[in-house]
Design a protein around this motif. Structure first.
Motif, PDB file in Angstrom:
ATOM      1  N   LEU A 140       0.828  -1.207   0.000  1.00  0.00           N
ATOM      2  CA  LEU A 140       0.000   0.000   0.000  1.00  0.00           C
ATOM      3  C   LEU A 140       0.860   1.254   0.000  1.00  0.00           C
ATOM      4  O   LEU A 140       0.493   2.274  -0.608  1.00  0.00           O
TER       5      LEU A 140
ATOM      6  N   LEU B  66       0.600   4.539  -2.534  1.00  0.00           N
ATOM      7  CA  LEU B  66       0.428   5.919  -2.071  1.00  0.00           C
ATOM      8  C   LEU B  66       1.463   6.851  -2.695  1.00  0.00           C
ATOM      9  O   LEU B  66       1.161   8.014  -3.014  1.00  0.00           O
TER      10      LEU B  66
ATOM     11  N   THR C 238      -7.226   2.303  -4.200  1.00  0.00           N
ATOM     12  CA  THR C 238      -6.622   2.653  -2.914  1.00  0.00           C
ATOM     13  C   THR C 238      -7.688   2.828  -1.851  1.00  0.00           C
ATOM     14  O   THR C 238      -7.553   2.348  -0.714  1.00  0.00           O
TER      15      THR C 238
END
Length: 1277
Positions: A1084, A1088, A1111
């Motif tokens: 993740l 980002l 996301t």
């Protein structure tokens, strides 16, 4: 493949060349319900029962039950399946029997079936089983007792070419003669006959209750019943020859007296005391109670009426046979089934009139108006019916040499018109196709009728060709010259053995009496029946002017829709050779005769390899290599046996019947074993022990070639095959230049001439060579025209088409040939570019304004104004797109850049747009590297979006590799189901993404259910059947071969092995298939960082919108997962799991505790592959894990409530759908693993897979640290 239909162009219409006036043929007779295998079994059974009752002196009368004739065969079969008559009666299963036959639930129907069974079937069953002969004892025979010879009546001959005798006693012989049918008076008097009348298109079925009795036997009351004629065979001694030979004479006697016991006794002389002694019952061995003692008309044995089973209430009148004779007659094996020939000849005209009249009368409408579907439905109804007996005729296997082919032929006798000569030499002419250079059959000298020489077929409606494969498993091609269509059914070669097994399973009675039934072309079976047993079947309708091609060992059958004329022949290509060799091995096992010698064919082609094209020479070389190895092995075995004598034999000069193995019937060519003492014997080298019992010293080898000669032929073939490789290497070196070492055009022409001289087949490399030569010649001509122009100078260079000149230079630079004119053309290009410079709009406006002040009309003013107008419009579009509510889309900017580059005006905004477009492409490339795998075919947008059609595309999953090669996957615009305009609206993208999430989850649940409940024959990405080391995907529940897909790696190959963790639930055994894990699944944090870079772009991308939605979906799932993991029950379970692991580690000792503590660090999970620890510590080695598996307790480690487990499973499913790696997913996976029994078999499979991969890598010396398994299942760095 099994069957292909080819439709040639409409202008390809060969004339019909058959000599119609001289065309006479005798058709075959086909009784439709005898063609179908299951129906024929029923008819055979009915014939046996009818014969049984006929021998007993009565006729078979089949009752009507529920308005349809009782199926006696099915009734008997079901009774036997239920355990037999006694068990069915004891357990009262007659109602169940009626239900299984298909009758409705009616009161007393079971009792009715029982009475019919007891009356008709059960006595026959008792005779078949021999139960009524339990007390039988053979009577003594005397030396001087006269023995009557058994008279064997003529049975129906094989129905290929012989017309059966009118007095035949064979199977269903009464249908061949016109017997008197029941008169109306008989039917009115006999209510049973009235009830059993059968109506149909064909003749009534004699023998099913409608057998006509001799009218002379029906006498008035008081008349004496006359005995039927009897035949007595006596043995006489003749004196015509030197040795007396017995002659059989027939005496026909008519007995006017009633057939009582005394008249039966008087058939023999009563003067002999020995004869009197023989009058004792064969069961009880007593001769008392003469009034109840019966004499058999067959064997003259005696039986008491009360000793028989069942006992007879009184002596029967007329002819009577004992149980032994009845059983011998009824258990006699049926004769081989075949077609009979008609006794009359037809012309095409007379046959057509008969065929059209039959079809029109049958369907009661004009022949051309009958739908093909109706004919097909009626055909299979008649074929499966035992009540209707329809007979048709088929002119099949007519030799084209007798009446000429349907295609024009160049025979040298007649001069063909010019329009027919083209068809006479065409490769599609069936007389030409088998002898083309690419055909293997052209190397066979003999004209094999049906294979090299076409056969003709004249059909009528319902005439059929039964299930069969071609001789030697060759190709076949059928052309329909004219007439109504043929309906074809085909089964692929891969299912040939499956079809044979199904037919043998359903009709074992036919194959017991005729094992080679499928080679006789006389048996059908309904395609629906085959498909219900898993046999794939395809169908097609062949219309006039169309070809149908069947492939090797592809079973096919069909029927004619009406009157038509077809022609067929066989052919064999290079790819057939391995199949032909397998066929010979198959024939050897079946002891079936060959049409030609496969060895002779191979050796003949090997003797002249220069006459073979490349593909055929390569195939012959492979087959010849196997042949030589096999011959060497066989001759070595012969020498070890002790055979030392040998002599050369030209087998090709011998007739086939003189060189056939007496054991397996194979036609010998390379070698055979013979014996000096047994000159008539001959065997192939596979059966050297079956020749004779003579000593090996008296046996000798007959050979065609020595082993050295065979090796020389093989060497010549190898040279022929390698000549292409040498030529191909020279061509590749000439075409694959690297800016230097360009070749001359003349060298390419020499290579082309070499290919023609060696008769290389057309291939991609040769075509590339031809295209290169042609392109070079075109460029030389164009450059010559341009450079030879005397008026070409620097100032006029601007008049040259810049685009065409630039293209010409690029074409020349791409050629591998030396091009001397290239420098001069480049000078001209630079000159043209000098006069094509771009200027800003302000400069153009000034020039136009100045030109307007000149009182002369300048020709370039209009073009300048047009260019300036286009530039202003482009600038307005740029301003409009930049003033919008959202950032402009990448597609819009790319379109503006493309238009701006084509403008002849220098635009200041163009550079800024190009920078923005380049930045967007750079971001998208970075995102693609983050998510996409090189070996998968998904696009970036498809990976980022939910797979909403996961279930609807399930049919594409087994063909994943083929779809990947041919780019069959959807485009980016289809990923969210939005149009190009909707992709510009962020709100539409977000809404479509949310809908896609719901569809994806629903689809995967449906797919899991389907994959868990259905067992497919083809699985995995390779499309092969299930085998060993199978893995099931945790998400879609589909099966995969472990070596075909990336699998979870329990170890890493760092060279240092550590002790395995005793907590088996922490081992990396989570497997997702390539269909479900569509990307690399980055962390993740990596995603980002991509979103941060996306915010800096002044451009909108659909992939960026999709990444934001992904996301948000991942973070939402992460929050839900954390809340669930924090619940008291789940949190307590996680704590208990940690304590359980520490307890297991403590039991292993301090050293193991230190190692496993070091291993507790969170692994970084790669794509279904290795997991490497952050500190580089190795994961436990395989041997230790394998030892630990045997100690694993299969009971669950944790106990979690059903509700909590369902919640965790739902979270796990959604987490597997995410293309993002999250730590919470690993925690949930471990809890689920620990709360269920240990999957020991799966862990063993993963260890075996890991061991296999490591062993392969060690063998090839490529085992390096960090090596992982690729998506194709191979090891890679």
């Amino acid at each position: 493949m099994q069957m292909e239909e080819y439709i040639l162009p409409k202008d390809w219409q060969p004339p019909f060349a058959v000599e119609v006036d001289n065309f006479h043929f005798t058709p075959r007779i086909q009784r439709l319900n005898e063609l179908e295998a299951e129906t024929r079994v029923k008819l055979n059974y009915l014939d046996q029962i009818a014969k049984f009752w006929e021998i007993q002196g009565s006729s078979l009368k089949i009752p009507n039950v529920e308005r349809r004739i009782l199926d006696l065969y099915t009734l008997n079969k079901i009774v036997l399946d239920e355990g037999g008559y006694e068990l069915v009666c004891r357990d009262r299963k007659w109602a169940r029997v009626a239900q299984r036959i298909g009758y409705p639930s009616v009161k007393n129907l079971g009792s009715l079936l029982r009475s019919h069974y007891e009356r008709i079937v059960y006595p026959f069953h008792m005779y078949q089983s021999g139960a009524n002969l339990a007390g039988y004892s053979e009577r003594p025979r005397y030396n001087n007792e006269e023995k009557d010879k058994e008279y064997k009546p003529h049975s129906i001959p094989l129905r290929q070419s012989v017309q059966p005798s009118k007095t035949s006693y064979g199977r269903r012989a009464k249908r061949l003669t016109s017997e008197p049918e029941p008169t109306e008076e008989d039917i009115e008097k006999n209510p049973e006959l009235k009830k059993l009348q059968i109506y149909g298109a064909g003749p009534k079925m004699m023998g099913l209750g409608l057998m006509a009795k001799d009218k002379n036997l029906h006498k008035k009351e008081g008349d004496v019943l006359e005995c039927p004629p009897t035949l007595v065979v006596k043995e006489e001694v003749g004196v015509d020859s030197e040795e007396s030979q017995p002659h059989l004479t027939l005496e026909r006697s008519l007995s006017p007296q009633p057939c009582t016991k005394m008249t039966m006794r008087h058939r023999r002389s009563t003067n002999s005391s020995q004869f009197m002694d023989s009058y004792v019952c064969r069961i009880c061995s007593r001769g008392d109670d003469d009034g109840k003692l019966l004499l058999c008309d067959g064997c003259n044995d005696n039986y008491h009426t009360f000793c028989l089973l069942p006992p007879l209430p009184e002596p029967p009148k007329g002819i009577w046979h004992c149980p032994k004779c009845v059983m011998a007659e009824c258990t006699r094996p049926p004769e081989a089934f075949g077609f009979e020939q008609a006794t009359w000849q037809y012309t095409l005209q007379s046959f057509g009139e008969m065929a059209d009249s039959f079809k029109a009368d049958y369907f009661n409408m004009p022949v051309h108006m009958v739908p093909t579907e109706l004919v097909e439905k009626e055909f299979w109804r008649l074929v499966n019916s035992i009540e209707e007996d329809v007979t048709v005729q088929y002119g099949a296997d007519i030799h084209s040499k007798e009446f000429s082919s349907g295609f024009p032929i160049l025979d040298g006798k007649t001069e063909l018109p010019p329009e027919e000569k083209a068809y006479a030499t065409s490769g599609w002419n069936l007389n030409v196709m088998p002898v083309l250079e690419q055909s293997v059959l052209c190397h066979i000298n003999a004209d094999i009728s049906g294979m090299k020489v076409p056969w003709l077929y004249v059909g009528m409606v319902f005439s059929a060709f039964c299930w069969h494969i071609e001789d030697h498993w060759s190709y076949s091609i059928n052309y329909l010259h004219w007439g109504e269509p043929k309906t074809w059914y085909g089964v692929p070669s891969s299912a040939a053995e499956q079809l044979e097994e199904v037919m043998k399973k359903l009709t074992p009675e036919l194959f017991e009496s005729q094992p080679d039934l499928l080679h006789q072309l006389v048996t059908l079976m309904n395609p629906n029946t085959l498909m219900s047993h898993g046999v794939p079947v395809v169908r097609t309708n062949q219309c006039a002017g169309e070809f149908v091609i069947t492939f090797p060992r592809a079973y096919h059958s069909g029927f004619n829709q009406g009157y038509n004329f077809a022609e067929a022949v066989n052919f064999c290509t290079a790819d057939w050779l391995p199949t032909g060799r397998k066929c010979i091995e198959h024939y050897r096992r079946l002891r079936r005769y060959c049409v030609f010698s496969h060895e002779e064919l191979i050796c003949k082609m090997s003797a002249c390899p220069e006459k073979l094209d490349l593909s055929l020479a390569s195939a012959v070389h492979k087959d010849m290599l196997l042949l030589v190895r096999q011959e060497r092995r066989l001759r070595k075995a012969l020498m070890e046996k002790g055979v030392t004598e040998a002599e050369r034999e030209a087998f090709e000069l011998l007739p086939d019947d003189e060189r056939q193995c007496q054991k397996c019937k194979t036609t010998c060519f390379l070698s055979a074993l013979a014996c000096y003492n047994c000159p008539q014997g001959l065997v192939c080298l596979y059966h050297i022990d079956d020749l004779c019992q003579c000593l090996p010293s008296r046996q000798y080898l007959r050979y065609r070639y020595t082993l050295d000669e065979l090796l020389a032929m093989l060497h010549k073939l190898k040279g022929r095959v390698e000549s292409f490789d040498t030529w191909a290497n020279k061509v590749r070196r000439a075409l694959e230049f690297r800016n230097v070492g360009r070749t001359e055009l003349e060298h390419l022409r020499v290579l082309k001439a070499e290919a023609v001289e060696n008769k290389f087949a057309q291939n991609d490399l040769l075509q590339e060579l031809k295209d290169t030569i042609k392109e070079t010649e075109l460029c030389i001509n164009e450059a010559k025209k341009l450079l030879d122009n005397p008026y070409l100078d620097r100032s006029s260079a601007a008049a040259i088409s810049l685009n065409s000149l630039n293209k010409l230079i690029h074409r020349i630079q791409a050629l591998p040939c030396v091009f001397n004119q290239l420098p001069r053309l480049e000078v001209i290009l630079w000159s043209a570019l000098f006069f094509r410079q771009k200027h800003p709009p302000a400069t153009l406006e000034a020039i136009i304004k100045e030109a307007e002040n000149i009182p002369v009309q300048l020709p370039n003013t209009l073009s300048l104004k047009e260019a300036l107008c286009k530039a202003k419009a482009w600038s307005a579009d740029v301003d409009e797109i930049q003033r919008g509510d959202h950032y402009p889309c990448l597609d819009d900017l790319e379109g503006l850049v493309a238009v701006g580059r084509d403008l002849s005006v220098k635009m200041q905004e163009l550079h800024q747009l190009e920078v923005e477009v380049a930045a967007a492409h750079s971001w998208r490339d970075k995102a693609a590297k983050t998510f996409l795998k090189k070996s998968l075919c998904f696009t970036l947008l498809e990976v980022l979006c939910p797979s909403s059609d996961v279930f609807s595309s399930s049919e594409k999953r087994p063909h994943w590799r083929k779809a990947k090669e041919h780019s069959l996957y959807r485009s980016d615009k289809e990923s969210l189901g939005l149009s190009a305009q909707d992709l510009r609206d962020p709100a539409c993208i977000v809404l479509a993404f949310k809908e896609g999430e719901q569809k994806e989850k629903a689809g995967i649940l449906k797919l899991r259910t389907m994959n868990s409940s259905i067992q497919r024959r083809r699985v995995c990405v390779c499309g092969e059947p299930p085998g060993e080391l199978m893995l099931r995907c945790e998400l879609c529940q589909d099966l995969f071969h472990g070596l075909c897909v990336p699998f979870p790696r329990l170890t890493s190959h760092c060279g240092t092995h550590s002790s395995p963790s005793p907590a088996w639930w922490e081992w990396n055994s989570h497997f997702l298939c390539p269909h479900c894990i569509r990307s690399r699944r980055p962390q993740l944090q990596t995603i980002l960082s991509l979103l941060v870079a996306l915010q800096k772009l002044p451009v909108r991308l659909p992939e960026g919108e999709a990444l934001q939605c992904l996301t948000e979906r991942a973070m939402s799932w992460q929050d839900r997962a954390r809340r669930v993991l924090a619940t008291p029950e789940i949190s307590a379970a996680a704590t208990a799991l940690v304590e359980k692991r520490q307890k297991l580690q403590h039991n292993k000792g301090p050293q193991a505790l230190r190692e496993t503590t070091c291993n507790e660090q969170t692994p970084i999970a790669n794509e279904n592959g290795d997991s490497h620890l952050k500190n580089g510590t190795a994961i436990p080695d395989l041997d230790a894990m394998a030892a630990l598996i045997s100690q694993i307790d299969k009971t669950p480690v944790l106990e979690i409530s059903i509700g909590s487990r369902a919640l965790l499973e739902d979270l796990m499913l959604e987490g597997d759908l995410l293309e993002v790696a999250l730590e919470e997913e690993l925690s949930i996976w471990r809890l689920l693993q620990a709360s269920q029994p240990a999957c020991v078999e799966k862990l063993k499979t993963l260890i075996e897979l890991d061991t296999s991969v490591i062993e392969q890598c060690r063998l090839c010396g490529s085992l390096l640290p960090g090596m992982v398994v690729s998506d194709e299942g191979h090891t890679m760095n």
